[in-house]
Design a protein around this motif. Structure first.
Motif, mmCIF file in Angstrom:
data_model
loop_
_atom_site.group_PDB
_atom_site.id
_atom_site.type_symbol
_atom_site.label_atom_id
_atom_site.label_comp_id
_atom_site.label_asym_id
_atom_site.label_seq_id
_atom_site.Cartn_x
_atom_site.Cartn_y
_atom_site.Cartn_z
ATOM 1 N N PRO A 67 5.250 -57.090 -62.295
ATOM 2 C CA PRO A 67 6.299 -57.171 -61.270
ATOM 3 C C PRO A 67 5.740 -57.237 -59.852
ATOM 4 C CG PRO A 67 6.088 -54.929 -62.068
ATOM 5 C CD PRO A 67 5.215 -55.772 -62.953
ATOM 6 N N PHE A 68 6.524 -57.866 -58.980
ATOM 7 C CA PHE A 68 6.163 -57.886 -57.565
ATOM 8 C C PHE A 68 6.319 -56.480 -56.985
ATOM 9 C CE2 PHE A 68 7.453 -62.420 -58.078
ATOM 10 C CZ PHE A 68 6.230 -62.976 -57.742
ATOM 11 N N ASP A 69 5.378 -56.128 -56.107
ATOM 12 C CA ASP A 69 5.436 -54.834 -55.420
ATOM 13 C C ASP A 69 6.234 -54.922 -54.133
ATOM 14 O OD1 ASP A 69 3.572 -53.325 -57.218
ATOM 15 O OD2 ASP A 69 2.186 -54.880 -56.536
ATOM 16 N N ILE A 70 6.116 -56.073 -53.479
ATOM 17 C CA ILE A 70 6.793 -56.298 -52.195
ATOM 18 C C ILE A 70 7.357 -57.713 -52.197
ATOM 19 C CG2 ILE A 70 6.521 -56.440 -49.685
ATOM 20 C CD1 ILE A 70 4.180 -54.507 -49.907
ATOM 21 N N LEU A 104 -1.903 -55.631 -55.137
ATOM 22 C CA LEU A 104 -0.582 -55.485 -54.529
ATOM 23 C C LEU A 104 0.052 -56.873 -54.524
ATOM 24 C CD1 LEU A 104 1.202 -53.306 -53.118
ATOM 25 C CD2 LEU A 104 0.352 -54.185 -50.952
ATOM 26 N N ASN A 105 1.014 -57.067 -55.401
ATOM 27 C CA ASN A 105 1.638 -58.385 -55.566
ATOM 28 C C ASN A 105 2.764 -58.577 -54.560
ATOM 29 O OD1 ASN A 105 0.094 -59.253 -57.853
ATOM 30 N ND2 ASN A 105 1.233 -57.745 -59.072
ATOM 31 N N ILE A 106 2.604 -59.577 -53.701
ATOM 32 C CA ILE A 106 3.552 -59.810 -52.620
ATOM 33 C C ILE A 106 4.180 -61.194 -52.763
ATOM 34 C CG2 ILE A 106 3.853 -59.965 -50.119
ATOM 35 C CD1 ILE A 106 1.421 -58.156 -49.810
ATOM 36 N N LEU A 107 5.493 -61.225 -52.847
ATOM 37 C CA LEU A 107 6.243 -62.480 -52.888
ATOM 38 C C LEU A 107 6.775 -62.782 -51.487
ATOM 39 C CD1 LEU A 107 7.721 -64.803 -54.410
ATOM 40 C CD2 LEU A 107 9.631 -63.201 -54.725
ATOM 41 N N ILE A 108 6.558 -64.018 -51.021
ATOM 42 C CA ILE A 108 7.080 -64.433 -49.722
ATOM 43 C C ILE A 108 7.944 -65.666 -49.932
ATOM 44 C CG2 ILE A 108 6.529 -65.218 -47.392
ATOM 45 C CD1 ILE A 108 3.942 -63.672 -47.530
#
Length: 226
Positions: free
Chosen positions: A58-61, A5-9
């Motif tokens: 791609p980012f998921d979140i 789960l790819n998460i960008l912050i």
């Protein structure tokens, strides 16, 4: 097998970013392996989002703070612009907005142009609330708005229909099941004044179709006010 789960912050305060990562990392999410990517400004975020889309990973979140150092060369001046970019390049990405502001005009624009799954007012949330919001959005596939954001939307509805504090009190008492004839015991208005206010609200909120007290309250509830 765990699914990544790819998460960008994105936030311009490194300690804040690390705090979000630590909170989510301490929880176990069934069948998922959380992978975090951090950005501290619009330029870093722009490049990460573009690469994520073009490289097929791609980012998921995406958690986006609204106030960020800009990237004028690409006309990216805030987390809002990043949200628009994500909607264009990664339409399936879940966007969660982080902001210190809760003005109705801002919230309304966010919903209309980005339609994020979550809007969190930073002054509203603590560690538990941040984690709870993530679970509601990701695990329950639901939308999460923090308290100040909800209040802002409610106030906007009342402002749009020119409803004042007495109108709010009348609607609240009706929603509690209190009969109109007894509302003067709770609201400092005469029964005739209350009846006139009810008739005016029904005309506006039910679009002149008439209706009983139940229909009036249901119309208000659908607007998210009660």
């Amino acid at each position: 097998m765990l699914q990544d789960l790819n998460i960008l912050i994105v936030d311009d305060h490194p300690m804040t970013v690390n705090g979000y990562v630590n909170v989510l990392s301490e929880e176990k999410f069934e069948n998922h392996n959380l992978i975090f990517t951090k950005a501290l400004n619009c330029e870093e975020a722009y490049n990460l989002i573009s690469d994520s889309a073009s490289q097929g990973n791609p980012f998921d979140i995406a958690y986006l703070d609204l106030s960020l150092p800009p990237y004028p060369e690409k006309n990216i001046f805030s987390g809002f612009d990043l949200g628009v970019l994500i909607k264009k390049l990664i339409p399936d990405c879940i966007i969660i907005i982080l902001t210190m502001h809760s003005e109705a005009t801002l919230v309304d624009r966010l919903i209309k142009e980005i339609n994020p799954k979550g809007i969190l007012c930073k002054s509203d949330i603590d560690i538990d609330e941040f984690l709870n919001a993530f679970k509601i959005i990701f695990e329950n596939n639901d939308t999460y708005l923090s308290n100040k954001i909800v209040k802002s939307l409610k106030d906007k509805v009342f402002d749009n229909y020119n409803l004042d504090n007495y109108d709010k009190q009348i609607l609240m008492r009706l929603s509690e099941g209190i009969l109109t004839k007894n509302i003067p015991n709770y609201v400092p208005l005469s029964l005739s004044a209350i009846e006139k206010r009810k008739a005016r609200m029904k005309n506006m909120l039910l679009q002149g179709k008439g209706g009983d007290d139940y229909e009036l309250i249901e119309a208000i509830k659908k607007m998210g006010v009660l």
